[in-house]
Design an enzyme around this catalytic site. Structure first.
Site, PDB file in Angstrom:
ATOM      1  N   THR A 112       0.773  -1.112   0.033  1.00 24.57           N
ATOM      2  CA  THR A 112       0.102   0.186   0.025  1.00 24.57           C
ATOM      3  C   THR A 112       1.003   1.243   0.080  1.00 24.57           C
ATOM      4  OG1 THR A 112      -1.768  -1.149   1.035  1.00 24.57           O
ATOM      5  CG2 THR A 112      -1.802   1.229   1.096  1.00 24.57           C
ATOM      6  N   SER A 168      -6.013   0.109  -3.078  1.00 21.83           N
ATOM      7  CA  SER A 168      -6.603  -1.101  -3.747  1.00 21.83           C
ATOM      8  C   SER A 168      -6.032  -1.275  -5.266  1.00 21.83           C
ATOM      9  CB  SER A 168      -8.020  -0.573  -4.061  1.00 21.83           C
ATOM     10  OG  SER A 168      -8.619  -0.490  -2.582  1.00 21.83           O
ATOM     11  N   THR A 188       1.875  -3.282   8.431  1.00 20.09           N
ATOM     12  CA  THR A 188       1.696  -3.823   9.683  1.00 20.09           C
ATOM     13  C   THR A 188       3.008  -4.645  10.016  1.00 20.09           C
ATOM     14  OG1 THR A 188      -0.382  -4.795   9.188  1.00 20.09           O
ATOM     15  CG2 THR A 188       0.545  -6.339  10.749  1.00 20.09           C
ATOM     16  N   ARG A 198     -26.425 -13.419  33.576  1.00 19.15           N
ATOM     17  CA  ARG A 198     -26.934 -12.225  34.011  1.00 19.15           C
ATOM     18  C   ARG A 198     -28.537 -12.414  34.212  1.00 19.15           C
ATOM     19  NH1 ARG A 198     -27.373  -7.221  36.074  1.00 19.15           N
ATOM     20  NH2 ARG A 198     -28.445  -5.606  34.680  1.00 19.15           N
ATOM     21  N   GLY A 221     -25.552  -5.575  26.753  1.00 20.36           N
ATOM     22  CA  GLY A 221     -26.303  -4.341  26.960  1.00 20.36           C
ATOM     23  C   GLY A 221     -25.399  -3.259  27.294  1.00 20.36           C
ATOM     24  N   GLU A 241      -6.239  -6.272   3.511  1.00 22.66           N
ATOM     25  CA  GLU A 241      -6.070  -7.282   2.636  1.00 22.66           C
ATOM     26  C   GLU A 241      -7.120  -6.903   1.323  1.00 22.66           C
ATOM     27  OE1 GLU A 241      -3.847  -7.567   4.290  1.00 22.66           O
ATOM     28  OE2 GLU A 241      -3.449  -9.539   5.091  1.00 22.66           O
ATOM     29  N   THR A 265     -10.662  -4.135   0.635  1.00 16.62           N
ATOM     30  CA  THR A 265     -11.794  -3.630   1.243  1.00 16.62           C
ATOM     31  C   THR A 265     -12.945  -4.471   1.121  1.00 16.62           C
ATOM     32  OG1 THR A 265     -12.304  -1.993  -0.283  1.00 16.62           O
ATOM     33  CG2 THR A 265     -10.900  -1.178   1.456  1.00 16.62           C
TER      34      THR A 265
END
Length: 392
Positions: free
Chosen positions: A129, A135, A161, A273, A344, A368, A370
């Site tokens: 990139t 892309s 990365t 819960r 919640g 990798e 979109t």
């Protein structure tokens, strides 16, 4: 790349059990620390190396386990139940950081670099990139100009990365003339220590905390011609596409692991819960949230299993990998949202894993490729096949 499995099913199941113990005994207790930016214990690297995690997909002759795609995705499903920040330790070494070498590297390149990656001695990164080419890799602008027996690489790569920790970079650069498109792209192995290579500061991210993405800058970095992956100019785009097919499958497998963790966390909470004198798990609308999530998980897992089988059989599965990555990453987003809803107000708190999973899930629809790029790949392949059938 040899996709014949080098470990039998019994050994695979034993290893998956060991990975599961490692995830829950070692990684899960450290999740809060990695979220808060604390240092990772050095023992994690040793444990990952001892388990063979750095070399899941690397051939045994180069020090790896030699898993085929069908086996490897099972390992990723287990490992990705832990916080995604841990994946930055090993993920590129068994994914896009080593895959180009495994697929298209020369024997000499494989022998030199893959054992270092399989052992975890060195970490890797994949530099594709750019600020104006994410892309659209066929139109990247990073240049590699021939200078005698070397190439001089100049350009900027974005959102890389593991760039802060990587020792080796797979770098896509243009060796052809401007406007040469995909045919003018080559892939290079570049070592971090070379003069002219520098790393930007880590970006602040929504999720995947504990792992860094950075810009990587190349200022006339001199690379020997022998570092072109495969030894031939102009193959870089094709190598990248094959690498990304496997990378997309890995993203899908990681999505499944995160979905499994989210669903299990939500189900346990719903059983404990109590509201109106009984567990909220008794309420049908809560059950519907869990049922929809489990269905998404099962569908995504089935797609990953089938696409891995196709890659093992044929060596390519571009459309299927795009379908699988698209569905699994979108399903992860839906599942994380539903499971947080089961908790919640508690689901919105950092005290519970769902808050982190919700944030971690979002990037799966971006990296990798979109979701929108996956849609284009799928549609173009579909239309191409129908067009071919109508003209034949």
């Amino acid at each position: 790349m040899d996709t014949t499995p080098h470990i039998d099913d019994t050994t695979l199941q034993d290893m998956l059990a060991a990975l599961r113990r490692f995830v829950w005994d070692e990684l899960v207790p450290l999740e809060r620390g990695i979220e808060d930016g604390g240092p990772l214990p050095p023992r994690l690297y040793r444990q990952m190396a001892d388990l063979g995690i750095f070399g899941l997909s690397i051939a045994p002759e180069h020090g790896g386990l030699g898993m085929n795609y069908s086996q490897e995705v099972q390992a990723h499903m287990v490992l990705s139940e832990a916080a995604q920040g841990f994946r930055y330790i090993y993920g590129t070494n068994v994914g896009i950081g080593s895959r180009s070498l495994s697929l298209d590297g020369t024997p000499e390149q494989k022998a030199r670099y893959l054992p270092q990656l399989a052992s975890g001695e060195r970490l890797s990164a994949f530099c594709a990139t750019e600020p104006d080419a994410g892309s659209d890799l066929a139109n990247l602008t990073t240049r590699a100009e021939r200078d005698g027996g070397d190439y001089l690489i100049t350009g900027t790569k974005r959102f890389i990365t593991n760039a802060d920790k990587a020792h080796l970079f797979t770098v896509l650069a243009r060796t052809g003339a401007p406007g040469s498109g995909a045919r003018g792209v080559s892939a290079f192995i570049v070592e971090r220590e070379l003069p002219g290579l520098s790393i930007g500061p880590p970006e602040k991210k929504l999720g995947h905390r504990g792992g860094a993405i950075c810009d990587v800058y190349f200022d006339r970095v001199r690379v020997p011609a022998g570092c072109i992956i495969g030894g031939v100019e102009g193959r870089g785009f094709a190598t990248a596409m094959r690498t990304l097919d496997a990378g997309r499958l890995q993203v899908a497998a990681n999505s499944i692991g995160q979905m499994r963790r989210a669903i299990d966390e939500a189900a346990r909470y719903a059983l404990q819960r109590r509201q109106f004198g009984r567990p909220v798990a008794d309420f049908q609308l809560v059950q519907a949230l869990l049922a929809d999530s489990e269905t998404d998980w099962f569908a995504a897992r089935t797609m990953v299993t089938e696409t891995a089988r196709l890659l093992d059989r044929d060596g390519h599965a571009g459309r299927e990998a795009a379908c699988t990555k698209y569905f699994a990453s979108e399903a992860l987003g839906r599942t994380a949202d539903r499971c947080l809803q089961v908790l919640g107000g508690s689901g919105y708190l950092a005290d519970y894993p769902l808050e982190r999973i919700f944030r971690d899930a979002r990037v799966a629809r971006i990296y990798e490729g979109t979701s929108q790029i996956m849609q284009l790949i799928i549609a173009k392949d579909l239309l191409r096949r129908h067009g071919a059938s109508t003209t034949s």
